[in-house]
Structure formats: structure tokens, C-alpha cells
Design a protein around this motif. Structure first.
Motif, PDB file in Angstrom:
ATOM      1  N   GLY A  67       0.813  -1.209   0.000  1.00 50.93           N
ATOM      2  CA  GLY A  67       0.000   0.000   0.000  1.00 50.93           C
ATOM      3  C   GLY A  67       0.847   1.260   0.000  1.00 50.93           C
ATOM      4  N   ALA A  68       1.943   1.230   0.767  1.00 52.76           N
ATOM      5  CA  ALA A  68       2.834   2.389   0.828  1.00 52.76           C
ATOM      6  C   ALA A  68       3.492   2.649  -0.520  1.00 52.76           C
ATOM      7  N   ASN A  69       3.861   1.593  -1.221  1.00 55.49           N
ATOM      8  CA  ASN A  69       4.441   1.765  -2.560  1.00 55.49           C
ATOM      9  C   ASN A  69       3.393   2.269  -3.547  1.00 55.49           C
ATOM     10  N   LYS A  70       2.175   1.776  -3.431  1.00 53.64           N
ATOM     11  CA  LYS A  70       1.096   2.188  -4.343  1.00 53.64           C
ATOM     12  C   LYS A  70       0.780   3.665  -4.186  1.00 53.64           C
ATOM     13  N   TYR A  71       0.777   4.149  -2.939  1.00 58.33           N
ATOM     14  CA  TYR A  71       0.420   5.541  -2.666  1.00 58.33           C
ATOM     15  C   TYR A  71       1.646   6.373  -2.275  1.00 58.33           C
ATOM     16  N   GLY A  72       2.781   5.996  -2.830  1.00 58.91           N
ATOM     17  CA  GLY A  72       4.023   6.662  -2.451  1.00 58.91           C
ATOM     18  C   GLY A  72       4.539   7.636  -3.483  1.00 58.91           C
ATOM     19  N   VAL A  73       5.385   8.550  -3.031  1.00 62.34           N
ATOM     20  CA  VAL A  73       6.080   9.493  -3.907  1.00 62.34           C
ATOM     21  C   VAL A  73       7.536   9.547  -3.457  1.00 62.34           C
ATOM     22  N   GLU A  74       8.446   9.610  -4.422  1.00 57.33           N
ATOM     23  CA  GLU A  74       9.868   9.578  -4.086  1.00 57.33           C
ATOM     24  C   GLU A  74      10.265  10.818  -3.286  1.00 57.33           C
ATOM     25  N   SER A  75      11.140  10.621  -2.325  1.00 56.28           N
ATOM     26  CA  SER A  75      11.565  11.699  -1.435  1.00 56.28           C
ATOM     27  C   SER A  75      12.185  12.856  -2.206  1.00 56.28           C
ATOM     28  N   TYR A  76      11.799  14.087  -1.838  1.00 55.32           N
ATOM     29  CA  TYR A  76      12.328  15.271  -2.514  1.00 55.32           C
ATOM     30  C   TYR A  76      13.840  15.391  -2.384  1.00 55.32           C
ATOM     31  N   ASN A  77      14.383  14.883  -1.298  1.00 57.25           N
ATOM     32  CA  ASN A  77      15.835  15.045  -1.136  1.00 57.25           C
ATOM     33  C   ASN A  77      16.621  14.263  -2.189  1.00 57.25           C
ATOM     34  N   HIS A  78      15.958  13.319  -2.864  1.00 54.92           N
ATOM     35  CA  HIS A  78      16.589  12.590  -3.956  1.00 54.92           C
ATOM     36  C   HIS A  78      16.406  13.297  -5.297  1.00 54.92           C
ATOM     37  N   LEU A  79      15.408  14.173  -5.382  1.00 57.15           N
ATOM     38  CA  LEU A  79      15.004  14.717  -6.669  1.00 57.15           C
ATOM     39  C   LEU A  79      15.238  16.217  -6.838  1.00 57.15           C
ATOM     40  N   ILE A  80      15.486  16.934  -5.734  1.00 57.18           N
ATOM     41  CA  ILE A  80      15.728  18.377  -5.798  1.00 57.18           C
ATOM     42  C   ILE A  80      17.233  18.638  -5.770  1.00 57.18           C
ATOM     43  N   SER A  81      17.697  19.471  -6.684  1.00 55.26           N
ATOM     44  CA  SER A  81      19.121  19.785  -6.749  1.00 55.26           C
ATOM     45  C   SER A  81      19.540  20.650  -5.565  1.00 55.26           C
ATOM     46  N   ASN A  82      20.790  20.481  -5.117  1.00 54.64           N
ATOM     47  CA  ASN A  82      21.351  21.246  -3.994  1.00 54.64           C
ATOM     48  C   ASN A  82      20.527  21.072  -2.719  1.00 54.64           C
ATOM     49  N   TYR A  83      19.989  19.876  -2.541  1.00 60.58           N
ATOM     50  CA  TYR A  83      19.051  19.668  -1.442  1.00 60.58           C
ATOM     51  C   TYR A  83      19.687  19.834  -0.066  1.00 60.58           C
TER      52      TYR A  83
END
Length: 451
Positions: A394-410
Motif C-alpha cells: 500500500g505504501a508503494n502504491k500511494y508513495g512518492v519519491e523523497s524530494y531530497n533525492h530529486l531536488i538539486s542542492n538539497y
């Protein structure tokens, strides 16, 4: 005489060819390299048992790849990023790592630190399905169709709860089914109020919920608000606009902070610090009823002195976003002198056998390989494996990847947010008063970083 001379030349030529053949065999006799001398690759990770378990896998890998030696370098979590940058600057770059620190994939990519693995994988006929990896997870670490990282672990966000506290208060356990529409944020607050006891005596104080859902900039997403413009997800993690001061973001942060200061069902920072200092995690103290955390905390359940349950994260303002995903990939860094050998080690780490072994050695690292997940679900004594499976899926189905992996200069953005939100979390400043100033500082920081 002529025939004898001819025979002598034939023998000489044969001897030379035999010598060359034996020499070639001596140099290329291993499966991977062209030299009998093994190459050494460095794997850089966090200095904690759930990460350094990789050291125990190395002898097996080296026995199967005699031309490759693996060295493990490590650093404390807080020093991970700074040590990596220092090593790269000093031309001592490791070969393999992941975004184990504050910095993430897009930060590494935009700094030109990552090797494009596309051609290596194509030459090897790499198929994600051979390693039980879902395509949507592979796609996280692709840019313009090119692969810069291969997923190796699949952490999710879930709820842990203290069964003993629930039993004593006579409160029903929270559900594990993500399709249960009655399980809402407001229902969680209702439960939390029945579990909360506030006293001048800290030994008697307990709180119903600790809502640590993702990093500070992710929490509005749970309530249906966004803080980054949509182009952040298509232009290399560099948002052209941010909305921390928007009415929607302010309302979202008020709901989260309201758990502490309005509803009074979540622990203030001073309480968390006091009990965490003794136990390492407020939930471990037995004074928190429900804790919304990353699934790495599940691996600590053997240390709890109470019975623990696993539940779904309730529905907030966005029913489709209920879990933060932390899919850890393995990268080959750009300065690696042995990218093919590093790639061989990554493949080894993805096999079903090694992913299952990693679960045991690490105390519960969640595999990315679907074929190893049953082993993971059955790894936590006292917790129903089917419940863990239901929550994980369920967590994978309703999940979104963490911003710290996707935002530059995080890493720099995260440091600013932590510092600026302190006064709000401590109750010294209202959300609506603090966020306009935070918005202004974030705008200036991103303007400088994203030039």
C-alpha cells in the motif's frame, strides 16, 4: 637442406605462437579483466550496522570475481556528504556509493558526479526484470532515457504503534489496509487524544502520535499542497518557483504543527529530545502511541520493550500521496577508474540470493528485488508477515519519491529549512508568521544555487 631450414622456421613460428597464447591466457584468464593483477574498487557508505553489512558480503563476491577487490570506506551520517566532496576534490573518489546522506540523486547528477551506465548495461544485456526490479523504480534514476543509478533498496513510510499502550487505553488498533477509507488524519487525532497523557512529571507523560512524515518540505504534499513548481521534476530538480508562503502551504504546516500546540497529541521538541537522549528514538521510550516513520525504524523493533504493530499511514488532504519512498540506488561515480568492475558489484548486490542475505546481515534492509520480499516480510518476530506485506504494498502504491533525492542542492536547502522551522516547532512563532520569511530566504537561496 632447404627442407630442414623450412622445418626449423615452422618449429620456431609454432613456438612463438604457443608462447603468445600462454601469455594471453595468463593475462586474460579471469572473467572480467585483461590483467592477472586484480583491480580494487571502493564502496562508500554510512558507518552504521544497517549499511556496513556489505563488508560481510565481500569475501563471497571476491571469490566469484577473483580479479576484483572491494574496499569499504565509511563516514557518520552527518559527515557523509562533506567527506564525499572532499575525497572527490582530492582525486580520491570512491567507485560506488548512493545518496546515503542529505544530498540526493539530482544534486549528484547536476554536479556531474555520476557515470552514465546506459552503454555498459546495454552491452551486458541488463534487464531489470532479471533482478525483480519494477520499471517505475528504474525510471527514477533515468535522465533523458539514460541510466545513472540502479535501485538496490526500497524503503517506505509507514506507521508503527505501541500495542501495549493501545491495550491499556482500550483503543482499537489502527488498520493496515490502505484501502480502508475510514482511516483518516482526523481519525488518527481522535485515537491519539485517547492515548495522550500530559503531566508535570515527565515520567508519566506520553503522547498519542509522532508524525515524522518525510522531510520538512515534503509534509505539505501529504495535506494536498505543493511547495515546488512542477518544472522541478522535469528540469533536473531546479524549481523555477516555490510556494512555501502560499495559503495552501501555510494551512498544511498548521495541521502538522497543530498536532503539537493545538491538538496537543504530539510531543514538542523538548520532550522528544529528553526521551530520545536516553533511547535514541522517542518511540523506543514507550511514550509514543503511534509513530509515522521510514521503514528503517521497523528494523529496530527487536529493541522495543513493548509489543509493536505496523499500520497504514492515514488519508490526509491528498488521498494519492500517503507514503514517502526512499528508493536507494547504487551509483558509479564519474571519476571511477573501474566502472565495469563497479557495475559487476552492483549487479551482485541485486541478485535474489544476496538481497535475501542482506536482510539478515543488516537486521532488516528492505530489498528492491521482488523475489526477496517474502523473506523481508517474515523477518520481524512478533509482527504478522501478511500485515507488513499489506502495508508495504500500500505504501508503494500511494508513495512518492523523497524530494531530497530529486531536488538539486538539497543539502543546503534542507539545512535552511531545519534552522528556520526551529522556532515554529518550539512554539515560539506561529506558522503564518514564519513562512513568508522562510519563502523569501528559500527564493534567494535557489536563485544563487541554480544560476
Amino acid at each position: 637442406m632447404k627442407n630442414g631450414r623450412k622445418l626449423w622456421f615452422v618449429m620456431l613460428a609454432t613456438s612463438m605462437l604457443l608462447t603468445l597464447f600462454l601469455s594471453a591466457c595468463g593475462k586474460g584468464g579471469t572473467s572480467e579483466g585483461s590483467s592477472s593483477d586484480p583491480v580494487t574498487i571502493t564502496y562508500y557508505t554510512i558507518d552504521s550496522p544497517d549499511r556496513t553489512f556489505v563488508e560481510k558480503l565481500i569475501p563471497d563476491f571476491e571469490s566469484k570475481h577473483p580479479n576484483i577487490k572491494v574496499k569499504v570506506d565509511k563516514a557518520p551520517y552527518e559527515q557523509f556528504d562533506s567527506k564525499l566532496q572532499a575525497n572527490i576534490a582530492a582525486k580520491k573518489s570512491p567507485d560506488i556509493t548512493s545518496h546515503f546522506g542529505y544530498g540526493g540523486f539530482m544534486e549528484y547528477y547536476n554536479k556531474g558526479l555520476l557515470t552514465d551506465l546506459t552503454d555498459i548495461m546495454k552491452a551486458d544485456n541488463f534487464k531489470a526484470s532479471d533482478y525483480g526490479i519494477q520499471d517505475e523504480l528504474m525510471n527514477i534514476y533515468k535522465v533523458d532515457g539514460k541510466t545513472y543509478g540502479i535501485p538496490s533498496n526500497n524503503y517506505v513510510t509507514l506507521m508503527l504503534y505501541n500495542k501495549d499502550m493501545f491495550d491499556k487505553a482500550g483503543v482499537s488498533y489502527p488498520p493496515s489496509d490502505y484501502e480502508d477509507k475510514s482511516w483518516t488524519f482526523d481519525k488518527m487525532i481522535e485515537m491519539a487524544k485517547k492515548l495522550t497523557v500530559v503531566s508535570d512529571d515527565i515520567t508519566k507523560t506520553q503522547y498519542g502520535v509522532d508524525f515524522g512524515w518525510g522531510e520538512l518540505d515534503m509534509r505539505p504534499a501529504y495535506f494536498g499542497a505543493k511547495v515546488y513548481s512542477d518544472d522541478a521534476w522535469t528540469n533536473g530538480g531546479k524549481p523555477s518557483e516555490t510556494y512555501f508562503g502560499s495559503p495552501e502551504a501555510i494551512a498544511a504546516y498548521q495541521k502538522w504543527i497543530g498536532l503539537i500546540w493545538d491538538q496537543k497529541v504530539a510531543p514538542p521538541p523538548a520532550f522528544s529530545k529528553a526521551v530520545a537522549g536516553q533511547f535514541g528514538d522517542p518511540f523506543l521510550s514507550g511514550k509514543i502511541g503511534m509513530s509515522v516513520v521510514g521503514s528503517w525504524s521497523l528494523a529496530s523493533q527487536k529493541d522495543f520493550n513493548f509489543k509493536v504493530g505496523v499500520a497504514a499511514v492515514p488519508i490526509g488532504g491528498n488521498p494519492d500521496v500517503r507514503s514517502v519512498l526512499y528508493v536507494d540506488p547504487l551509483f558509479v561515480l564519474k571519476d571511477s577508474k573501474h566502472p565495469k568492475e563497479a557495475y559487476e558489484f552492483i549487479k551482485y548486490m541485486l541478485t535474489t540470493e544476496v538481497q535475501e542475505k542482506s536482510i539478515e546481515l543488516s537486521g532488516g534492509t528492505p530489498p528492491v528485488n521482488d523475489n526477496a520480499k517474502e523473506k523481508y516480510y517474515n523477518s520481524f518476530e512478533g509482527v504478522d508477515p501478511q500485515v507488513i506485506k499489506q502495508v508495504y504494498e500500500g505504501a508503494n502504491k500511494y508513495g512518492v519519491e523523497s524530494y531530497n533525492h530529486l531536488i538539486s542542492n538539497y543539502s543546503q536547502l534542507n539545512e535552511l529549512l531545519i534552522n528556520e522551522f526551529q522556532s515554529v516547532q518550539n512554539g515560539d512563532q506561529k506558522v503564518e508568521a514564519a513562512l513568508p520569511g522562510i519563502q523569501e530566504k528559500i527564493t534567494k537561496l535557489l536563485e544563487r544555487l541554480n544560476k
